[in-house]
Design a protein around this motif. Structure first.
Motif, PDB file in Angstrom:
ATOM      1  N   ASP A 190       0.782   4.355  -2.580  1.00 27.05           N
ATOM      2  CA  ASP A 190       0.720   5.768  -2.191  1.00 27.05           C
ATOM      3  C   ASP A 190       1.675   6.617  -3.029  1.00 27.05           C
ATOM      4  OD1 ASP A 190      -1.152   5.244  -0.258  1.00 27.05           O
ATOM      5  OD2 ASP A 190       0.274   5.169   1.398  1.00 27.05           O
ATOM      6  N   ARG A 191       2.821   6.045  -3.356  1.00 29.42           N
ATOM      7  CA  ARG A 191       3.825   6.803  -4.109  1.00 29.42           C
ATOM      8  C   ARG A 191       3.467   6.940  -5.588  1.00 29.42           C
ATOM      9  NH1 ARG A 191       7.155   3.490  -1.001  1.00 29.42           N
ATOM     10  NH2 ARG A 191       7.794   2.181  -2.739  1.00 29.42           N
ATOM     11  N   ARG A 226       0.184   6.221  -7.131  1.00 23.52           N
ATOM     12  CA  ARG A 226      -1.242   5.932  -7.304  1.00 23.52           C
ATOM     13  C   ARG A 226      -1.724   6.226  -8.729  1.00 23.52           C
ATOM     14  NH1 ARG A 226      -2.742   8.316  -3.275  1.00 23.52           N
ATOM     15  NH2 ARG A 226      -3.031   6.512  -1.905  1.00 23.52           N
ATOM     16  N   GLU A 251      -8.351   5.288  -2.952  1.00 27.40           N
ATOM     17  CA  GLU A 251      -8.507   6.291  -1.896  1.00 27.40           C
ATOM     18  C   GLU A 251      -9.874   6.213  -1.203  1.00 27.40           C
ATOM     19  OE1 GLU A 251      -6.110  10.116  -2.858  1.00 27.40           O
ATOM     20  OE2 GLU A 251      -7.036   9.505  -4.752  1.00 27.40           O
ATOM     21  N   SER A 283      -6.115   1.707  -1.008  1.00 28.56           N
ATOM     22  CA  SER A 283      -5.203   2.823  -1.239  1.00 28.56           C
ATOM     23  C   SER A 283      -5.259   3.296  -2.685  1.00 28.56           C
ATOM     24  CB  SER A 283      -3.769   2.408  -0.883  1.00 28.56           C
ATOM     25  OG  SER A 283      -2.847   3.425  -1.202  1.00 28.56           O
ATOM     26  N   SER A 291       0.816  -1.215   0.000  1.00 29.84           N
ATOM     27  CA  SER A 291       0.000   0.000   0.000  1.00 29.84           C
ATOM     28  C   SER A 291       0.851   1.267   0.000  1.00 29.84           C
ATOM     29  CB  SER A 291      -0.951   0.005   1.203  1.00 29.84           C
ATOM     30  OG  SER A 291      -0.241  -0.102   2.421  1.00 29.84           O
ATOM     31  N   PHE A 292       2.040   1.205   0.608  1.00 30.61           N
ATOM     32  CA  PHE A 292       2.921   2.369   0.607  1.00 30.61           C
ATOM     33  C   PHE A 292       3.512   2.603  -0.778  1.00 30.61           C
ATOM     34  CE2 PHE A 292       2.697   0.933   4.981  1.00 30.61           C
ATOM     35  CZ  PHE A 292       2.429   2.121   5.655  1.00 30.61           C
ATOM     36  N   GLU A 326      -4.077  -2.555  -0.363  1.00 32.35           N
ATOM     37  CA  GLU A 326      -3.546  -1.941  -1.582  1.00 32.35           C
ATOM     38  C   GLU A 326      -4.653  -1.415  -2.488  1.00 32.35           C
ATOM     39  OE1 GLU A 326       0.130  -5.107  -1.376  1.00 32.35           O
ATOM     40  OE2 GLU A 326      -1.379  -5.325  -2.943  1.00 32.35           O
TER      41      GLU A 326
END
Length: 332
Positions: free
Chosen positions: A196-197, A199, A225, A222, A192-193, A219
């Motif tokens: 975030d970078r 998306r 959103e 994310s 998921s991080f 994931e």
């Protein structure tokens, strides 16, 4: 058109995992985010390694683990990943070739050492990964053999490797080659991080470039959103022709051509280490897809492989998955 030689060609980080047990206090004391994958530099890797308890070294890397699972099921696989000509690079090369996987990527003779991932497993079986990418991040278009891509039914790519610009170029080129040969392209979101970078880029890939998307629940939430799974699912239905979303003990949801299929997770008497669960799910699923299995059968193979790997320490199967598939009536 080139004849098919491989079920799947994987592109990902070539990493050697170092796995050790730790408690939550250790994570807190060392600033480790529980359950996440954190990129670290060489100095941090050395410091953290010196503080870890006794560890187990095993070849890893998300995509490479998936390829190992597929090979254990009897699938034919190739893998592209970058290592240095050093001790860990030799370990990785030996391990993946011993599985019968086609691996001919030339090792680097200088520069960054072979990548390693320091994995802390807490008593609740959660794994916190601290990854030094080293040589793995130097993968480039030059390392991708077009003949292997065109000879593979599916090209499977690891979202973790979307960070380095040259590796990103390699991904896009491989996808172009695969589609030019009328092959399938698959992507796992990885973390998921990571989502975030990137998306917007990942959403565009899901719509335009990827035939099969893999993600876990965190994931996919994310990516779109939202905190509501059903909302994310509706967007997946709109964006993706084919997607497989894992939900831990709740099983998985598969989207295929506008239809939604739900598959139950396989029960495990004791969860020891969740490292590699998603990777093995993808391996089982891809194997089923390459054998013409239905979406639910593909998911069942994925859950079978995931259940095996979370029952022990380490990200790869310890028994022949092909034998387990026979027991469950899922063999090709």
């Amino acid at each position: 058109m080139t004849d098919l030689k491989f079920d799947v060609a994987g592109i990902g980080n070539a990493i050697v995992d170092v796995i050790a047990h730790a408690d939550d206090d250790f994570l807190t004391a060392n600033g480790i985010e529980k359950g996440a994958m954190t990129l670290i530099d060489a100095e941090r890797a050395e410091t953290l390694y010196s503080k870890m308890g006794q560890g187990t070294e095993v070849s890893g890397g998300s995509c490479a683990n998936t390829i190992a699972g597929l090979a254990s099921l009897g699938g034919k696989a190739a893998f592209f990943g970058k290592v240095r000509k050093d001790q860990l690079g030799d370990v990785f090369t030996h391990d993946i070739r011993s599985l019968g996987v086609h691996f001919t990527s030339e090792p680097a003779t200088d520069g960054d050492p072979t990548a390693r991932c320091l994995i802390l497993v807490t008593p609740d079986a959660q794994r916190s990964m601290n990854t030094y990418l080293g040589a793995a991040q130097n993968l480039s278009v030059a390392d991708i053999d077009p003949d292997v891509i065109t000879a593979s039914a599916i090209t499977y790519m690891e979202g973790y490797l979307w960070d380095p610009p040259k590796a990103k170029e390699a991904f896009l080129e491989a996808a172009k080659i695969a589609h030019g040969a009328d092959r399938l392209v698959s992507l796992t979101l990885s973390d998921s991080f990571c989502v975030d970078r990137y998306r917007d880029e990942f959403r565009n890939l899901a719509k335009e470039e990827v035939d099969l998307l893999f993600a876990n629940e965190a994931e996919i939430l994310s990516l779109y959103e939202t905190d509501v799974f059903d909302e994310a699912l509706q967007k997946v239905l709109k964006d993706c022709k084919f997607a497989a979303i894992t939900r831990s003990e709740a099983g998985s949801v598969v989207v295929a051509n506008g239809e939604v299929h739900v598959a139950d997770a396989e029960k495990v008497s004791k969860v020891v280490d969740t490292t590699g669960a998603g990777d093995q799910y993808a391996g089982g699923f891809l194997y089923g897809l390459s054998r013409g299995k239905s979406p639910v059968e593909c998911a069942r193979l994925g859950h079978m492989a995931a259940a095996e790997v979370i029952s022990h320490v380490g990200p790869r199967p310890e028994v022949k998955l092909s034998e387990l598939a026979k027991e469950r009536g899922l063999a090709a």
